[in-house]
Design an enzyme around this catalytic site. Structure first.
Site, short mmCIF file in Angstrom:
data_model
loop_
_atom_site.label_atom_id
_atom_site.label_comp_id
_atom_site.label_asym_id
_atom_site.label_seq_id
_atom_site.Cartn_x
_atom_site.Cartn_y
_atom_site.Cartn_z
N ASP A 128 -9.20 -9.50 9.47
CA ASP A 128 -8.65 -9.06 8.18
C ASP A 128 -7.29 -9.79 7.90
O ASP A 128 -6.63 -10.10 8.86
CB ASP A 128 -8.74 -7.47 8.16
CG ASP A 128 -7.60 -6.78 9.08
OD1 ASP A 128 -7.20 -7.53 10.25
OD2 ASP A 128 -6.79 -6.18 8.79
N GLU A 193 -6.44 -4.67 11.57
CA GLU A 193 -5.19 -4.82 12.06
C GLU A 193 -3.99 -4.61 11.14
O GLU A 193 -3.10 -3.92 11.30
CB GLU A 193 -5.15 -6.08 13.05
CG GLU A 193 -3.90 -6.18 13.87
CD GLU A 193 -2.53 -6.51 13.10
OE1 GLU A 193 -1.53 -6.31 13.82
OE2 GLU A 193 -2.42 -7.14 11.91
N ASP A 220 -1.69 -14.27 17.96
CA ASP A 220 -1.71 -13.60 16.65
C ASP A 220 -0.03 -13.59 16.45
O ASP A 220 0.35 -12.68 15.99
CB ASP A 220 -2.00 -12.16 16.90
CG ASP A 220 -2.23 -11.46 15.35
OD1 ASP A 220 -2.02 -12.31 14.31
OD2 ASP A 220 -2.15 -10.34 15.36
N HIS A 253 13.80 13.26 -22.01
CA HIS A 253 14.93 12.66 -22.61
C HIS A 253 16.29 12.59 -21.90
O HIS A 253 16.90 13.74 -21.61
CB HIS A 253 14.82 13.27 -24.19
CG HIS A 253 15.92 12.40 -25.15
ND1 HIS A 253 17.38 12.10 -24.78
CD2 HIS A 253 15.71 11.66 -26.09
CE1 HIS A 253 17.86 11.60 -25.81
NE2 HIS A 253 16.62 11.19 -26.58
N THR A 355 15.89 5.06 -22.71
CA THR A 355 16.80 6.31 -22.11
C THR A 355 15.94 7.50 -21.74
O THR A 355 15.45 8.26 -22.49
CB THR A 355 17.71 6.65 -23.22
OG1 THR A 355 17.15 6.93 -24.40
CG2 THR A 355 19.04 5.82 -23.62
N HIS A 467 1.89 -12.90 5.51
CA HIS A 467 2.08 -11.74 4.54
C HIS A 467 2.58 -12.08 3.12
O HIS A 467 2.82 -11.14 2.45
CB HIS A 467 2.88 -10.52 5.09
CG HIS A 467 2.41 -9.87 6.29
ND1 HIS A 467 2.64 -8.85 6.82
CD2 HIS A 467 1.35 -10.16 7.25
CE1 HIS A 467 1.92 -8.43 7.81
NE2 HIS A 467 0.92 -9.44 8.30
N1 BES Z 1 0.39 -10.99 13.60
C1 BES Z 1 1.19 -9.85 12.99
C2 BES Z 1 1.84 -9.31 14.22
C3 BES Z 1 3.33 -9.82 14.72
C4 BES Z 1 3.75 -10.55 13.59
C5 BES Z 1 3.43 -10.39 15.65
C6 BES Z 1 5.20 -11.29 13.95
C7 BES Z 1 4.50 -11.24 16.12
C8 BES Z 1 5.40 -11.62 15.29
C9 BES Z 1 0.12 -8.70 12.48
O1 BES Z 1 -0.90 -9.13 12.12
C10 BES Z 1 1.02 -7.84 11.93
O2 BES Z 1 1.22 -8.01 10.61
N2 BES Z 1 0.93 -6.66 12.20
C11 BES Z 1 1.52 -5.67 11.18
C12 BES Z 1 1.08 -4.28 12.07
C13 BES Z 1 1.10 -3.05 11.10
C14 BES Z 1 0.32 -3.15 9.79
C15 BES Z 1 0.90 -1.81 11.88
C16 BES Z 1 3.20 -5.55 11.32
O3 BES Z 1 3.65 -5.89 12.25
O4 BES Z 1 3.41 -5.28 10.36
MN MN Z 2 -2.10 -10.81 12.89
MN MN Z 3 -0.30 -9.55 9.89
#
Ligand code: BES
Ligand code: MN
Ligand code: MN
Length: 496
Positions: A128, A193, A220, A253, A355, A467
Site C-alpha cells: 500500500d 502499513e 522499507d 457573527h 468576520t 509521503h
Molecule cells: N517506510 C516507512 C517507515 C520509515 C520511515 C522507516 C522513515 C524509516 C524511516 C513507513 O511506510 C511509514 O511511513 N510508516 C508510518 C507508520 C504509521 C502510519 C503508523 C510512519 O512512520 O508514519
Molecule cells: Mn514504508
Molecule cells: Mn510510508
C-alpha cells in the site's frame, strides 16, 4: 549481445571514497565465509546486470496501481495490487502463493522452503502507498512512473513497492540461475502499513507457526546518505489523535458574539502551545518515564556520521533547526520522542476576509515514541493531559487513531553482520549503523510474538520524498539493492 558488468557503481558514490569504518558502531567480525559457491553467485549477479531494463519496465507496472490504503475509493486498486504481487511472486518461482484475508486488506503470502537445514528468512514489506495530494506539485503523474536524472519518480517508488520489488528480483535471479535459494524464504507483504497495520498484530498471532523463521528482512527505510548505505537498528513508535473543539452550535457573527463566546480556534492554539516547553521538552505528565536514554557509544558513533547540517537545512528549506535542548539533529529524530501537529483546521480560510466566530476547531496530532514507551500508556497520559488543558467554554472530543510500538535491536548479531557483508559487496561501501525516526508497527510484533530479530536494509535516500510529492528511488541504488539482496540471502545461509 549484452555485456554484463559484474557490479554497477553509481558515479556519485565516489564522493564518499573515505571509509567510515573506524568511526561507527562496530558491526563485529564480518569475516568472509568460504565461498565454494562463488561462481554460482557470480552467475546470479550477472543475471541481475543483464536484466536491468526489464526490471524497470516491470516495476513501472507495479507503480501504476494506485493502492492508496487511506482512501476507501481506492479499495479495488489495493486489491488489484495484492493480486499483482501474488502473480509476480508465482512467476518468479515462489510457492504456496496466496492472498490471506484480514478484516482489512489482504496479506500476500508466498514461500520457498526447500533449503533443508538452512535458515529461514521472513521477508516483510507493504504494497500500500500514501495518498498523493497535493497532486499539482508532482512534476510527472504519481502513477505513471517516470525516469529522470537516474531516479524513478512515482508514489511508492521508495516506500515501499520499489524496495519490495528489489527482493522479488533477487529471488528470481537465484531461482532462474541456480534453480534454488540458499535459504528458506517466506514473503509476507501487507496492504495496511500506511494506515497503521491495524490488523497485522492479530494476523501474526494467528499465523505464528506459518511465519516461524530465523530472521526478518525488511527494506522499507532510507539509507543514511547517497553513497553511504546503512543498516537500521531502531525505529520510533507512534500514537496519533484527532482533537475536536466546539464552542457553539453554529458559526456566529464575530461582531455580535466575539468577546462573549470562546473562540475554539484560539482555545485550540492555546492548548497546543502547552504541549512543549521552551526547551522543546514535552510537558505531558509522565511522558518521559520509560524513555531509554541514548548510550554514550551511540552518541559518540553518531557524531562521526557524515551528517551535514548546512546541507540538511538547504535541502529542505529550513531556516534554522529546532529541537530539544542538549541533543543533536540525529539524536532528536532517532532517539528522542516528539509531539507534532500534523494538521490544523478552523474558521474561514478562503480568499478575502470574513468576520466569523468559528463553531469548531480541529487538530490532528501525533507523538513519535522511543523504546520503551508504550503507545497505550502514552495515549492515556495524553488524554488526561488534554482533558486538563481544555477550558469549560468548549466541548472537547479526543479520538485515538493509529499507531505502533517503537523498536530497537542489538546491532551486533550474526544477521546484521551478514547484511553488512552483502551491502559492502553490493554497494562498494561498508554500511553505517543508524536508527530512524519513522515507524513500522509490525517490527516489534515480530520480536515479541515470533521472537525474531529484524534486519532493516533500506536503499531509499533521505530526500526520496516519501509521503510527499515527487517520491523517487535512485535507479542505481535499486539495482545495487537487488545485488545486495541476492548476496544477503547467501550470507544469511552462511550464518548456520
Ligand atoms: N517506510 C516507512 C517507515 C520509515 C520511515 C522507516 C522513515 C524509516 C524511516 C513507513 O511506510 C511509514 O511511513 N510508516 C508510518 C507508520 C504509521 C502510519 C503508523 C510512519 O512512520 O508514519
Ligand atoms: Mn514504508
Ligand atoms: Mn510510508
Amino acid at each position: 549481445m549484452m555485456i554484463s558488468t559484474r557490479h554497477f557503481w553509481p558515479l556519485r558514490a565516489k564522493m564518499f571514497a573515505r571509509s567510515w569504518k573506524s568511526s561507527v558502531l562496530s558491526i563485529g567480525r564480518t569475516q568472509t565465509a568460504q565461498s565454494g559457491d562463488s561462481t554460482d553467485m557470480d552467475n546470479v549477479i550477472d543475471f541481475v546486470n543483464m536484466n536491468r531494463d526489464r526490471y524497470l519496465d516491470e516495476l513501472k507496472a507495479l507503480l501504476a496501481i494506485p493502492s492508496i490504503s487511506a482512501l476507501p475509493e481506492h479499495a479495488p486498486d489495493v486489491r488489484r495490487c495484492a493480486d499483482w504481487c501474488a502473480a509476480e511472486m508465482r512467476r518468479i518461482g515462489l510457492e504456496n502463493v496466496k492472498l490471506i484475508d484480514t478484516p482489512g486488506n489482504p496479506v500476500v503470502y508466498g514461500d520457498w522452503l526447500h533449503a533443508s537445514g538452512a535458515p529461514t528468512i521472513l521477508f516483510y514489506g507493504h504494497y500500500d502507498v500514501q495518498p498523493v495530494d497535493p497532486v499539482d506539485l508532482w512534476e510527472s503523474p504519481p502513477f505513471e512512473a517516470t525516469i529522470r536524472d537516474g531516479e524513478i519518480y512515482a508514489r511508492g517508488a521508495a516506500d515501499d513497492k520499489g524496495q519490495v520489488f528489489m527482493h522479488f528480483k533477487a529471488v528470481e535471479a537465484h531461482l532462474k540461475q541456480r534453480g534454488r535459494l540458499p535459504v528458506n524464504m517466506k514473503f509476507m507483504i501487507e496492504g495496511e502499513e500506511e494506515v497503521g497495520s491495524a490488523h497485522l498484530d492479530d494476523f501474526v498471532r494467528a499465523h505464528k507457526s506459518d511465519l516461524a523463521g530465523d530472521v526478518v528482512v525488511i527494506s522499507d527505510s532510507p539509507m543514511f546518505a547517497r553513497g553511504v548505505p546503512s543498516i537500521c537498528y531502531g525505529l520510533r513508535g507512534l500514537v496519533y489523535f484527532q482533537i475536536d473543539l466546539r464552542g457553539s452550535s453554529t458559526d456566529l457573527h464575530s461582531g455580535s458574539f466575539g468577546g462573549a463566546v470562546a473562540n475554539p480556534a484560539l482555545v485550540l492554539a492555546q492548548m497546543l502551545s502547552q504541549m512543549k516547553d521552551r526547551s522543546g521538552r514535552i510537558k505531558i505528565t509522565g511522558f518521559y518515564d520509560d524513555v531509554v536514554p541514548l548510550t554514550d557509544d551511540e552518541r559518540q558513533a553518531w557524531k562521526t556520521l557524515p551528517f551535514n547540517e548546512k546541507k540538511y537545512r538547504k535541502d529542505f528549506g529550513i531556516p534554522k533547526v529546532f529541537g530539544e535542548t542538549g541533543y543533536s539533529t540525529l539524536e532528536r529524530t532517532w532517539a528522542r520522542p516528539t509531539f507534532e501537529v500534523n494538521g490544523l483546521l478552523s474558521g474561514f480560510t478562503g480568499e478575502g476576509a470574513k468576520t466569523v466566530l468559528p463553531a469548531v476547531a480541529m487538530a490532528k496530532v501525533s507523538m513519535r515514541l522511543v523504546p520503551n514507551q508504550d503507545p497505550d500508556k502514552i495515549a492515556r497520559l495524553f488524554e488526561a493531559y488534554v482533558q486538563g488543558l481544555a477550558p469549560k467554554t468548549v466541548q472537547l472530543t479526543v479520538t485515538r487513531m493509529h499507531g505502533g510500538k517503537p523498536w530497537m535491536t542489538s546491532y551486533d548479531n550474526v544477521y546484521v553482520q551478514a547484511a553488512a557483508r552483502a551491502i559492502e559487496r553490493g554497494f562498494g561501501h561498508k554500511p553505517v549503523l543508524t536508527r530512524e525516526g519513522g515507524s513500522i508497527p509490525v517490527v516489534s510484533t515480530f520480536q515479541e510474538e515470533l521472537g525474531l530479530p529484524s534486519v532493516l536494509f533500506g536503499v531509499g535516500l533521505p530526500d526520496e520524498n516519501a509521503h510527499a510529492p515527487n517520491e523517487k528511488l535512485d535507479v542505481a541504488n535499486f539495482h545495487n539493492g537487488i545485488i545486495a539482496s541476492a548476496i544477503l540471502y547467501e550470507e544469511i545461509a552462511k550464518t548456520r
